[in-house]
Design a protein around this motif. Structure first.
Motif, PDB file in Angstrom:
ATOM      1  N   SER A  58       0.779  -1.501  -0.296  1.00  0.00           N
ATOM      2  CA  SER A  58      -0.083  -0.051  -0.064  1.00  0.00           C
ATOM      3  C   SER A  58       1.041   1.318  -0.054  1.00  0.00           C
ATOM      4  O   SER A  58       2.541   1.394   1.051  1.00  0.00           O
ATOM      5  N   GLY A  59       0.559   2.253  -0.168  1.00  0.00           N
ATOM      6  CA  GLY A  59       1.356   3.618  -0.560  1.00  0.00           C
ATOM      7  C   GLY A  59       1.639   3.649  -1.800  1.00  0.00           C
ATOM      8  O   GLY A  59       2.727   4.429  -2.098  1.00  0.00           O
ATOM      9  N   GLN A  60       2.190   2.620  -2.458  1.00  0.00           N
ATOM     10  CA  GLN A  60       3.693   2.303  -3.697  1.00  0.00           C
ATOM     11  C   GLN A  60       2.514   2.005  -5.222  1.00  0.00           C
ATOM     12  O   GLN A  60       3.242   1.308  -5.778  1.00  0.00           O
ATOM     13  N   GLY A  61       1.560   2.849  -4.816  1.00  0.00           N
ATOM     14  CA  GLY A  61       0.727   2.518  -6.509  1.00  0.00           C
ATOM     15  C   GLY A  61      -0.422   1.609  -6.430  1.00  0.00           C
ATOM     16  O   GLY A  61      -0.288   0.686  -5.063  1.00  0.00           O
ATOM     17  N   ASP A  62      -0.635   0.297  -7.767  1.00  0.00           N
ATOM     18  CA  ASP A  62      -1.889   0.285  -7.548  1.00  0.00           C
ATOM     19  C   ASP A  62      -0.750  -1.314  -7.597  1.00  0.00           C
ATOM     20  O   ASP A  62      -0.036  -1.963  -8.186  1.00  0.00           O
ATOM     21  N   PRO A  63      -0.923  -1.785  -6.955  1.00  0.00           N
ATOM     22  CA  PRO A  63      -0.424  -3.313  -6.474  1.00  0.00           C
ATOM     23  C   PRO A  63      -1.190  -4.584  -7.224  1.00  0.00           C
ATOM     24  O   PRO A  63      -0.719  -5.557  -7.341  1.00  0.00           O
ATOM     25  N   LEU A  64      -2.249  -4.339  -7.702  1.00  0.00           N
ATOM     26  CA  LEU A  64      -2.504  -5.236  -8.915  1.00  0.00           C
ATOM     27  C   LEU A  64      -2.931  -4.004 -10.660  1.00  0.00           C
ATOM     28  O   LEU A  64      -3.968  -4.368 -10.903  1.00  0.00           O
ATOM     29  N   PRO A  65      -1.399  -3.821 -10.868  1.00  0.00           N
ATOM     30  CA  PRO A  65      -1.587  -3.030 -12.470  1.00  0.00           C
ATOM     31  C   PRO A  65      -2.013  -3.856 -13.771  1.00  0.00           C
ATOM     32  O   PRO A  65      -2.866  -3.279 -14.450  1.00  0.00           O
ATOM     33  N   SER A  66      -1.551  -5.392 -13.315  1.00  0.00           N
ATOM     34  CA  SER A  66      -2.303  -5.573 -14.515  1.00  0.00           C
ATOM     35  C   SER A  66      -3.733  -6.160 -14.703  1.00  0.00           C
ATOM     36  O   SER A  66      -4.374  -6.790 -15.828  1.00  0.00           O
ATOM     37  N   ASN A  68      -7.604  -4.523 -14.505  1.00  0.00           N
ATOM     38  CA  ASN A  68      -8.788  -4.044 -15.242  1.00  0.00           C
ATOM     39  C   ASN A  68      -9.605  -3.818 -13.967  1.00  0.00           C
ATOM     40  O   ASN A  68      -9.779  -4.529 -13.043  1.00  0.00           O
ATOM     41  N   GLU A  69      -9.795  -1.975 -14.038  1.00  0.00           N
ATOM     42  CA  GLU A  69     -10.566  -1.456 -12.652  1.00  0.00           C
ATOM     43  C   GLU A  69     -12.049  -2.317 -13.401  1.00  0.00           C
ATOM     44  O   GLU A  69     -12.835  -2.687 -14.037  1.00  0.00           O
ATOM     45  N   GLY A  70     -12.846  -3.235 -12.221  1.00  0.00           N
ATOM     46  CA  GLY A  70     -14.053  -3.778 -11.929  1.00  0.00           C
ATOM     47  C   GLY A  70     -14.452  -4.245 -10.660  1.00  0.00           C
ATOM     48  O   GLY A  70     -13.634  -3.682 -10.146  1.00  0.00           O
ATOM     49  N   ALA A  75     -13.026  -5.589  -5.225  1.00  0.00           N
ATOM     50  CA  ALA A  75     -13.592  -6.909  -4.175  1.00  0.00           C
ATOM     51  C   ALA A  75     -11.897  -7.913  -3.282  1.00  0.00           C
ATOM     52  O   ALA A  75     -11.871  -7.884  -2.313  1.00  0.00           O
ATOM     53  N   LEU A  76     -10.779  -7.786  -4.066  1.00  0.00           N
ATOM     54  CA  LEU A  76      -9.685  -8.495  -3.797  1.00  0.00           C
ATOM     55  C   LEU A  76      -9.219  -7.408  -3.010  1.00  0.00           C
ATOM     56  O   LEU A  76      -8.468  -7.808  -1.564  1.00  0.00           O
ATOM     57  N   LEU A  77      -8.722  -6.288  -3.189  1.00  0.00           N
ATOM     58  CA  LEU A  77      -8.027  -5.328  -2.528  1.00  0.00           C
ATOM     59  C   LEU A  77      -9.133  -5.165  -0.880  1.00  0.00           C
ATOM     60  O   LEU A  77      -8.176  -4.907  -0.894  1.00  0.00           O
ATOM     61  N   MET A 354     -11.187 -13.536 -17.955  1.00  0.00           N
ATOM     62  CA  MET A 354      -9.821 -12.728 -18.309  1.00  0.00           C
ATOM     63  C   MET A 354      -9.337 -12.391 -19.758  1.00  0.00           C
ATOM     64  O   MET A 354      -9.152 -11.217 -19.157  1.00  0.00           O
ATOM     65  N   LYS A 355     -10.667 -12.215 -20.467  1.00  0.00           N
ATOM     66  CA  LYS A 355     -10.653 -11.436 -21.651  1.00  0.00           C
ATOM     67  C   LYS A 355     -11.537  -9.529 -21.179  1.00  0.00           C
ATOM     68  O   LYS A 355     -10.194  -9.424 -21.289  1.00  0.00           O
ATOM     69  N   LYS A 356     -11.632  -9.662 -19.949  1.00  0.00           N
ATOM     70  CA  LYS A 356     -11.951  -8.310 -19.615  1.00  0.00           C
ATOM     71  C   LYS A 356     -11.369  -8.010 -18.732  1.00  0.00           C
ATOM     72  O   LYS A 356     -10.994  -6.970 -17.868  1.00  0.00           O
ATOM     73  N   ASP A 357     -10.854  -9.286 -17.626  1.00  0.00           N
ATOM     74  CA  ASP A 357     -10.502  -8.564 -16.288  1.00  0.00           C
ATOM     75  C   ASP A 357      -8.940  -8.490 -16.048  1.00  0.00           C
ATOM     76  O   ASP A 357      -8.555  -7.400 -15.966  1.00  0.00           O
ATOM     77  N   TRP A 358      -8.506  -8.978 -17.496  1.00  0.00           N
ATOM     78  CA  TRP A 358      -6.886  -8.963 -17.150  1.00  0.00           C
ATOM     79  C   TRP A 358      -6.517  -7.990 -18.377  1.00  0.00           C
ATOM     80  O   TRP A 358      -6.311  -8.730 -19.215  1.00  0.00           O
ATOM     81  N   LYS A 359      -5.463  -7.029 -18.408  1.00  0.00           N
ATOM     82  CA  LYS A 359      -4.678  -6.143 -19.187  1.00  0.00           C
ATOM     83  C   LYS A 359      -4.137  -7.337 -20.242  1.00  0.00           C
ATOM     84  O   LYS A 359      -3.564  -6.389 -21.123  1.00  0.00           O
ATOM     85  N   VAL A 360      -3.010  -8.070 -18.833  1.00  0.00           N
ATOM     86  CA  VAL A 360      -1.544  -9.113 -19.878  1.00  0.00           C
ATOM     87  C   VAL A 360      -2.848 -10.413 -19.053  1.00  0.00           C
ATOM     88  O   VAL A 360      -3.121 -10.731 -17.983  1.00  0.00           O
ATOM     89  N   ILE A 361      -2.309 -11.102 -19.648  1.00  0.00           N
ATOM     90  CA  ILE A 361      -2.372 -12.673 -19.297  1.00  0.00           C
ATOM     91  C   ILE A 361      -1.034 -12.811 -18.665  1.00  0.00           C
ATOM     92  O   ILE A 361      -0.748 -13.084 -17.472  1.00  0.00           O
ATOM     93  N   TYR A 362       0.309 -12.534 -19.996  1.00  0.00           N
ATOM     94  CA  TYR A 362       1.057 -13.082 -19.277  1.00  0.00           C
ATOM     95  C   TYR A 362       2.969 -12.050 -19.331  1.00  0.00           C
ATOM     96  O   TYR A 362       2.065 -11.116 -19.895  1.00  0.00           O
TER      97      TYR A 362
END
Length: 366
Positions: A58-66, A68-70, A75-77, A354-362
């Motif tokens: 926390s305090g160091q940017g988005d911990p889940l950058p890959s 997508n917001e949703g 819920a995870l955060l 996976m298609k909508k929620d993940w900006k990248v997969i690998y």
């Protein structure tokens, strides 16, 4: 084979039946389907500069950058924040912060066939010079000739023979070396990259986030525990003692004056479906706080986890991206997700699209 050949004829007198039946539902079908997989291959994306782990602090940017917001990311955060906020109504002490993850299809790719099956096929080829009889004996002949239909036709007995030949008759240390040597050179047929490159970047970030907030992260998989322990710490940061998988029985003996543990061709635990809660209790002794899977083989693990008191979290990774990865669920030959799709909303479990929620997969994606 650690200076010793398999004792007895592979597949004769070996008690792999529970494991074989579980694998038959996916493994032999995967063998059959993979015959036609090459036509569906895609060109691999160019390498990426994405770091594997994410900050997770926390305090160091988005911990889940890959991600997508949703609602799923939120819920995870929110869950992590609630259970780690001291003095809050949902606070959970660090010793009870247990998160369990399936491996195949949840942390790395399982298509077009399970990675461990690729190991079995390559291992049979490597051992073939020591067994000239295999050239005329199914299912080994089919593996050596690339006739996967013949391998699939050998059925349960054939699969038992393959497992006995590749997963027993050696010491645990020798098997560990064999797997490590293989995993460093073997490459995925579609992406032409090491299998360890085919891990999911968003899940690596989630693992890092949880560990940064005092969680112990465990792999709970139907795969062989020795196979996964050989590389899980390097790839996921999960040490061997936090890997729970299907396991063979062991025998202690002294070889050439040195103590050794010999892998026996007899199943001790089938860590799939209802076996997953059993394995969790036997190894961890605590009900997890959060559980993550991708198929109906993980249903009981999520059910067991979220039936506990207090805040709980359950999530299925839903494979919906045919372009970047694969799209499959109810009719999949491996990683079938049907009951989970139906019951997740009612049980309050999340479904990652996976298609909508993940900006990248690998990690190597741009």
């Amino acid at each position: 084979m650690d200076g010793a050949s398999l004792r007895g004829t592979p597949g004769r007198g070996y008690r792999w039946e529970p494991l074989a039946r579980s694998w038959l539902a996916v493994t032999l079908c995967a063998l059959f389907v993979s015959v036609g997989c090459k036509s569906a291959q895609h060109v691999a994306p160019e390498p990426s500069t994405l770091a594997r782990g994410g900050s997770g602090l926390s305090g160091q940017g988005d911990p889940l950058p890959s991600w997508n917001e949703g609602p799923t990311k939120a819920a995870l955060l929110d869950f992590v924040e609630r259970v780690t906020r001291e003095g809050g109504p949902d606070f959970v002490p660090a010793e009870a912060r247990i998160a369990t993850f399936d491996n195949d299809g949840t942390l790395w790719t399982e298509q077009p066939l399970a990675v461990e099956l690729a190991f079995v096929i390559d291992r049979v080829k490597a051992l073939a010079p020591q067994h000239p009889e295999w050239r005329h004996q199914q299912p080994f002949q089919g593996v050596l000739e690339g006739d996967l239909k013949a391998v699939a036709a050998s059925g349960e007995r054939g699969l038992m023979q393959l497992l006995a030949a590749t997963h027993s008759g050696v010491t645990t240390e020798a098997f560990d070396v064999t797997v490590k040597d293989w995993i460093t050179t073997a490459k995925h047929p579609r992406f032409s990259r090491p299998y360890t490159d085919l891990v999911y970047q968003p899940m690596l970030e989630l693992l890092a986030l949880l560990r940064a907030h005092g969680f112990k992260t465990f792999i709970v998989s139907g795969g062989d525990v020795g196979f996964m322990r050989a590389w899980a710490e390097r790839v996921y940061g999960i040490p061997p003692e936090q890997v729970i998988g299907s396991r063979a029985k062991l025998r202690y003996e002294v070889r050439d004056g040195a103590p050794a543990l010999l892998l026996l061709p007899e199943l001790d635990l089938m860590n799939d479906k209802a076996g997953k809660p059993v394995g969790i209790q036997q190894v961890i002794g605590r009900r997890p706080l959060a559980a993550f899977g991708n198929s109906d083989g993980d249903f009981e693990m999520l059910e067991w986890t979220t039936s506990g008191t207090g805040p709980r979290f359950g999530l299925f990774v839903h494979h919906t991206d045919a372009e970047r990865e694969w799209a499959y669920d109810r009719n999949a030959h491996i990683g079938k997700l049907s009951r989970g799709l139906d019951e997740a909303p009612r049980r309050g479990w999340y479904l990652v699209d996976m298609k909508k929620d993940w900006k990248v997969i690998y990690p190597f994606e741009q």
